[in-house]
Scaffold this active site. Structure first.
Site, mmCIF file in Angstrom:
data_model
loop_
_atom_site.group_PDB
_atom_site.id
_atom_site.type_symbol
_atom_site.label_atom_id
_atom_site.label_comp_id
_atom_site.label_asym_id
_atom_site.label_seq_id
_atom_site.Cartn_x
_atom_site.Cartn_y
_atom_site.Cartn_z
ATOM 1 N N ASP A 141 -1.710 6.433 6.951
ATOM 2 C CA ASP A 141 -3.009 5.537 6.349
ATOM 3 C C ASP A 141 -2.830 4.427 7.071
ATOM 4 O O ASP A 141 -2.097 4.300 7.397
ATOM 5 C CB ASP A 141 -2.519 5.043 4.891
ATOM 6 C CG ASP A 141 -2.710 3.615 4.477
ATOM 7 O OD1 ASP A 141 -4.643 3.609 4.949
ATOM 8 O OD2 ASP A 141 -2.816 3.233 3.213
ATOM 9 N N LYS B 56 -12.484 -2.095 7.099
ATOM 10 C CA LYS B 56 -11.773 -2.960 7.289
ATOM 11 C C LYS B 56 -11.913 -3.544 8.880
ATOM 12 O O LYS B 56 -12.431 -4.215 9.672
ATOM 13 C CB LYS B 56 -10.029 -3.344 7.660
ATOM 14 C CG LYS B 56 -9.213 -3.014 5.790
ATOM 15 C CD LYS B 56 -8.951 -2.365 5.613
ATOM 16 C CE LYS B 56 -8.436 -3.407 3.933
ATOM 17 N NZ LYS B 56 -7.904 -2.206 3.048
ATOM 18 N N TRP C 225 1.099 -0.962 0.421
ATOM 19 C CA TRP C 225 0.047 0.227 -0.224
ATOM 20 C C TRP C 225 1.164 1.501 0.157
ATOM 21 O O TRP C 225 0.651 2.596 -0.915
ATOM 22 C CB TRP C 225 -0.534 -0.371 1.069
ATOM 23 C CG TRP C 225 -1.791 -1.020 1.394
ATOM 24 C CD1 TRP C 225 -1.786 -2.171 1.887
ATOM 25 C CD2 TRP C 225 -3.608 -1.933 0.420
ATOM 26 N NE1 TRP C 225 -2.966 -3.267 1.284
ATOM 27 C CE2 TRP C 225 -3.601 -2.547 0.689
ATOM 28 C CE3 TRP C 225 -3.301 -0.567 -1.177
ATOM 29 C CZ2 TRP C 225 -4.909 -2.793 -0.284
ATOM 30 C CZ3 TRP C 225 -4.149 -1.122 -2.525
ATOM 31 C CH2 TRP C 225 -5.084 -2.405 -1.376
#
Ligand SMILES: *Cc1c(COP(=O)(O)O)cnc(C)c1O
Length: 362
Positions: free
Chosen positions: A173, A197, A104
């Site tokens: 993030d 999530k 990511w």
């Protein structure tokens, strides 16, 4: 009739608290006596304004955010933030620092580069297959910001302590560990995370922005790509994903009122992770893939002695009502995602299963 539920270790979308799902079900046809569903009412109605307002207030209370911080909801997932962040915050002739801790983070760096922005990768754990969180990083004192990924969903690493950037705002993030533990917001200029999530149904990104960051945003950005638009219109410039925001509100209410806040949630999360890591460390059968000190409390990644055994393990797990344990397709192996809503009892059932499997095949 009670529906059958299984042990859900999915990486995202992922398990949600059962009381939240039941509340959605119970109020789905007639939301708060309106005679309409939450997905049938105007986003400008008082009923929805209350949902949005409550989600914002709870976010601020749970994370101890003062009025310097603004809570925004933006569509496009965390992946859109990878481009909005550099677009809004790296000025002409400036550069931002990025820490590369896996897939990511790499995507976030690429998106900044696509825009022609100057970025410096000040640290990377690529040399050992992203199995650790870098330490002793030298940051550039005049960087626009420092970007990092607080929990690396795919490789199973997590920052246990955020680095000192010498006052350069951190942009994090937090997609896969948002609200999993208490937070000191002071180093952060911005925090963002896809909600699917740990916080709700897919469809929106929760963004926390320190208001002084708004001063950096250049004129002339497309409205939907400027944080200014969301900040000045309280995330209601256009139709927001009402249902996704509603699920966030309910999950935050569950976190605050039922679970007792982030300190308590974090204790439970530590116990859950410890149970699995104990099994990984107790013999030679399972092998954790992450260096000690960098292990994630949210995504526990591990291997078995060989691929055939891994396949057998995953097949048997499914037969025993454990789902989501296959590692990310890019890395293989196994991964147990144990977000807030995954109950301690589910983790205990998993570790029992793991011990039995190891005895049989070890
Ligand atoms: C899942 C994930 C993303 C991507 O999120 P989308 O909402 O699908 O764009 C980004 N960063 C991290 C850390 C993730 O776990």
């Amino acid at each position: 009739m009670e529906e059958k539920r299984i042990h859900n270790f999915n990486p995202g979308p992922a398990a949600l608290p059962l009381p939240v799902l039941k509340e959605i079900q119970d109020s789905f046809l007639n939301f708060k006596g309106s005679g309409m569903s939450i997905i049938e009412i105007s986003h400008r109605s008082p009923l929805f304004e209350e949902v949005l307002g409550d989600a914002i207030e709870r976010t601020k209370r749970l994370l101890h955010l003062d009025d310097q911080y603004q809570v925004l909801f933006i569509q496009g997932g965390a992946s859109l933030q990878f481009c909005m962040v550099p677009m809004n915050f790296i000025k002409v002739n400036e550069s931002a620092d990025y820490v590369n801790t896996g897939t990511w983070a790499t995507k976030a760096i690429k998106e900044a580069q696509v825009l022609g922005k100057s970025v410096q990768v000040v640290a990377s754990s690529e040399d050992r297959d992203y199995s650790y969180i870098p330490e002793d990083i030298q940051f550039n004192p005049d960087a626009s910001y420092v970007h990092l990924t607080s929990n690396n969903t795919i490789k199973g690493t997590q920052w246990s302590k955020y680095p000192d950037t010498g006052g350069v705002p951190v942009i994090a993030d937090m997609s896969s560990d948002f609200m999993s533990r208490p937070l000191d917001p002071s180093p952060f200029g911005m925090i963002y995370g896809g909600i699917q999530k740990n916080l709700g149904a897919a469809g929106v990104c929760l963004v926390i922005l320190r208001k002084d960051m708004l001063d950096r945003i250049p004129e002339g950005l497309p409205a939907m790509l400027s944080y200014q638009t969301y900040a000045s219109k309280n995330s209601l410039f256009n139709t927001p994903p009402c249902f996704a925001i509603y699920t966030v509100q309910l999950v935050l209410k569950w976190l605050e009122d039922t679970m007792g806040g982030l300190d308590r949630m974090s204790v439970i999360n530590q116990r859950k992770a410890a149970l699995i890591y104990e099994v990984l460390d107790s013999g030679d059968f399972y092998k954790g893939t992450v260096e000690s000190g960098s292990r994630s409390l949210m995504n526990v990644t591990f291997r078995l002695p060989d691929r055939d055994l891994e396949k057998k393990f995953l097949d048997e797990a499914i037969k025993n009502d454990f789902t989501g344990l296959k590692g990310h397709r890019a890395v293989g192996g196994c991964r147990a995602s144990i977000y807030n809503a995954v109950e301690l009892s589910a983790v205990q059932a998993l570790t029992d299963f793991m011990k039995t499997f190891a005895k049989k095949h070890g």
